[in-house]
Design an enzyme around this catalytic site. Sequence first.
Site, PDB file in Angstrom:
ATOM      1  CG  HIS A   1      -0.336   0.289   2.493  1.00  0.00           C
ATOM      2  ND1 HIS A   1       0.244  -0.692   3.248  1.00  0.00           N
ATOM      3  CD2 HIS A   1      -0.169   1.442   3.195  1.00  0.00           C
ATOM      4  CE1 HIS A   1       0.726  -0.170   4.366  1.00  0.00           C
ATOM      5  NE2 HIS A   1       0.490   1.126   4.353  1.00  0.00           N
TER       6      HIS A   1
HETATM    7  C1  UD1 Z   1      -2.597   5.799   5.294  1.00  0.00           C
HETATM    8  C2  UD1 Z   1      -1.350   6.397   5.927  1.00  0.00           C
HETATM    9  C3  UD1 Z   1      -0.227   5.366   5.901  1.00  0.00           C
HETATM   10  C4  UD1 Z   1      -0.665   4.054   6.524  1.00  0.00           C
HETATM   11  C5  UD1 Z   1      -1.924   3.568   5.867  1.00  0.00           C
HETATM   12  C6  UD1 Z   1      -2.402   2.337   6.596  1.00  0.00           C
HETATM   13  C7  UD1 Z   1      -0.993   8.817   5.621  1.00  0.00           C
HETATM   14  C8  UD1 Z   1      -0.249   9.842   4.865  1.00  0.00           C
HETATM   15  N1  UD1 Z   1      -0.873   7.559   5.188  1.00  0.00           N
HETATM   16  O1  UD1 Z   1      -2.310   5.553   3.929  1.00  0.00           O
HETATM   17  O2  UD1 Z   1       0.879   5.869   6.631  1.00  0.00           O
HETATM   18  O3  UD1 Z   1       0.366   3.110   6.358  1.00  0.00           O
HETATM   19  O4  UD1 Z   1      -2.944   4.582   5.950  1.00  0.00           O
HETATM   20  O5  UD1 Z   1      -3.272   1.563   5.893  1.00  0.00           O
HETATM   21  O6  UD1 Z   1      -1.662   9.140   6.575  1.00  0.00           O
HETATM   22  N2  UD1 Z   1      -9.639   4.466   1.156  1.00  0.00           N
HETATM   23  C9  UD1 Z   1     -10.808   3.756   1.107  1.00  0.00           C
HETATM   24  N3  UD1 Z   1     -11.403   3.405   2.293  1.00  0.00           N
HETATM   25  C10 UD1 Z   1     -10.892   3.726   3.497  1.00  0.00           C
HETATM   26  C11 UD1 Z   1      -9.705   4.468   3.536  1.00  0.00           C
HETATM   27  C12 UD1 Z   1      -9.094   4.820   2.355  1.00  0.00           C
HETATM   28  O7  UD1 Z   1     -11.311   3.448   0.027  1.00  0.00           O
HETATM   29  O8  UD1 Z   1     -11.486   3.360   4.533  1.00  0.00           O
HETATM   30  C13 UD1 Z   1      -8.972   4.823  -0.114  1.00  0.00           C
HETATM   31  C14 UD1 Z   1      -9.355   6.214  -0.633  1.00  0.00           C
HETATM   32  O9  UD1 Z   1      -9.432   6.159  -2.014  1.00  0.00           O
HETATM   33  C15 UD1 Z   1      -8.131   7.036  -0.242  1.00  0.00           C
HETATM   34  C16 UD1 Z   1      -7.007   6.025  -0.324  1.00  0.00           C
HETATM   35  O10 UD1 Z   1      -7.578   4.802   0.084  1.00  0.00           O
HETATM   36  O11 UD1 Z   1      -7.943   8.141  -1.077  1.00  0.00           O
HETATM   37  C17 UD1 Z   1      -5.833   6.381   0.550  1.00  0.00           C
HETATM   38  O12 UD1 Z   1      -6.252   6.575   1.907  1.00  0.00           O
HETATM   39  P1  UD1 Z   1      -5.385   7.545   2.882  1.00  0.00           P
HETATM   40  O13 UD1 Z   1      -5.910   7.473   4.256  1.00  0.00           O
HETATM   41  O14 UD1 Z   1      -5.244   8.910   2.269  1.00  0.00           O
HETATM   42  O15 UD1 Z   1      -3.953   6.939   2.814  1.00  0.00           O
HETATM   43  P2  UD1 Z   1      -3.468   5.437   2.875  1.00  0.00           P
HETATM   44  O16 UD1 Z   1      -2.799   5.123   1.588  1.00  0.00           O
HETATM   45  O17 UD1 Z   1      -4.573   4.568   3.344  1.00  0.00           O
HETATM   46  N1  UDP Z   2      -3.593  -5.638   8.855  1.00  0.00           N
HETATM   47  C1  UDP Z   2      -4.852  -6.235   8.883  1.00  0.00           C
HETATM   48  N2  UDP Z   2      -5.425  -6.655   7.699  1.00  0.00           N
HETATM   49  C2  UDP Z   2      -4.788  -6.514   6.496  1.00  0.00           C
HETATM   50  C3  UDP Z   2      -3.501  -5.896   6.483  1.00  0.00           C
HETATM   51  C4  UDP Z   2      -2.942  -5.454   7.679  1.00  0.00           C
HETATM   52  O1  UDP Z   2      -5.435  -6.400   9.958  1.00  0.00           O
HETATM   53  O2  UDP Z   2      -5.358  -6.919   5.469  1.00  0.00           O
HETATM   54  C5  UDP Z   2      -3.014  -5.159  10.130  1.00  0.00           C
HETATM   55  C6  UDP Z   2      -1.638  -5.707  10.451  1.00  0.00           C
HETATM   56  O3  UDP Z   2      -1.713  -6.936  11.141  1.00  0.00           O
HETATM   57  C7  UDP Z   2      -1.073  -4.591  11.328  1.00  0.00           C
HETATM   58  C8  UDP Z   2      -1.673  -3.335  10.724  1.00  0.00           C
HETATM   59  O4  UDP Z   2      -2.834  -3.769  10.004  1.00  0.00           O
HETATM   60  O5  UDP Z   2      -1.557  -4.752  12.656  1.00  0.00           O
HETATM   61  C9  UDP Z   2      -0.709  -2.651   9.791  1.00  0.00           C
HETATM   62  O6  UDP Z   2      -1.385  -1.633   9.105  1.00  0.00           O
HETATM   63  P1  UDP Z   2      -0.945  -1.119   7.667  1.00  0.00           P
HETATM   64  O7  UDP Z   2      -0.087  -2.127   6.984  1.00  0.00           O
HETATM   65  O8  UDP Z   2      -2.185  -0.675   6.980  1.00  0.00           O
HETATM   66  O9  UDP Z   2      -0.140   0.215   7.982  1.00  0.00           O
HETATM   67  P2  UDP Z   2       1.398   0.525   8.356  1.00  0.00           P
HETATM   68  O10 UDP Z   2       1.777  -0.327   9.503  1.00  0.00           O
HETATM   69  O11 UDP Z   2       2.212   0.288   7.131  1.00  0.00           O
HETATM   70  O12 UDP Z   2       1.372   1.977   8.689  1.00  0.00           O
END
Ligand code: UD1
Ligand code: UDP
Length: 387
Positions: free
Chosen positions: A220
Amino acid sequence: MDPTDRTRPEDPANSVMKIVCVAGARPNYMKIKPVMDALEGRGADVVLVHTGQHYDDAMNDVFFRDLGIRPPDRFLGVGSGSHAEQTGRVMTAFEPLLDEVAPDAVVVVGDINSTLACALVTAKAGPLLAHVEAGLRSRDWTMPEEINRVATDRVSDYLLASSPDAAGNLRAEGYRDDQIHLVGNVMIDTLLSNLERARRSDVLARHGLRPKQYGLVTLHRPANVDDPAVLGGLLKALGEIAADCPLLLPVHPRAAGRLAELGVPDGIHLVPPAGYLDFIALQDAARVVLTDSGGVQEETTALGVPCVTLRDNTERPITVEQGTNVLAGRDPDRIVDTTARVLAAPPAPRRPALWDGRAAERIADVLLAGGTAAGRPRPTDQPVRTG
Ligand code: UD1
Ligand code: UDP
């Protein structure tokens, strides 16, 4: 007592501390839950604020159910947007809330936009600010989280570090010793307290998987999934690995569109994002995990499962030095070679010190012993070095 008077009794023993705990996205929930429990277990008045950065059932609600987190006391509903939009919306909504709730302290976790936004508002409003997971550094300024980490630490009163390298980074940057607390890893608190429940999940059977006969993948990071050429290279490598070891890929919503456009090679099975208990069960039984997640590097280390990280750097070097993590970068040939090496000779597992299930207890000790902001030195009283 005048309700606009935000001063507190000087002796912390005579008052209940009111503490705002902030969560906003998937990797926050497993970090904030043990901290809330430890604070409430010591009598603190905890107000859970959810920013709404993540909102899908599979990215949000399932974690509240799996982890038994109570519904948020306040919900800001900010949703998705550009960095500035999202950060700005959290700040705009959090500022009046903080004024109304008037806590003694605010706890933020991790490195997402919600973390930075609430940190900036808190620093200007006056309550003490505690950052859980302080000091992690990838030294990769193209990574949005690195900017969030550095800026959040800069305005925090309490820097709560999960590993000695993180505490060392903070010392090297010039933070005062009385601000830096090596407390351990709250993510592992939650992992250890839920592992037995996770092992009872039927998720392997649901996906037709057998223990230690599949690989688990997450992708991601913007650097990996936003550019189709980069993502295509990663999929090519994963396709070669899947020829010997079938791969399950729970798809993060950020990557869903591009994965659908590009299509995935045979042997890679796409599924919706997994809930917490299912995902821990999937990691625990995997032969190898391939990931760009921060938290997954830590969980695989604690579980002793081989992890190949699809990044050139990590802000969690302890998972490489002591754990089961190997950095493979993003070059397809290197990823295939590294994974073959890891499968042939899995790294020996060793759980880092203080990843023992008691980090949140140590955090509560620090926060509740510290008392209120009155008379304390603040982050401005330090010679921070940059560069
Ligand atoms: C965010 C965090 C990242 C973290 C990740 C965990 C920032 C800058 N990034 O990234 O550090 O590792 O979350 O998963 O804060 N979306 C959905 N449904 C949701 C949430 C998001 O469809 O419930 C989609 C939307 O299109 C959105 C995109 O995902 O634009 C990105 O979501 P966003 O929260 O901006 O950043 P992440 O890539 O999820
Ligand atoms: N995780 C989850 N389901 C998934 C992928 C990740 O429950 O399909 C959990 C994982 O075990 C960990 C956390 O989400 O506890 C990590 O989040 P993510 O990878 O989204 O973010 P990051 O740690 O990179 O910020």
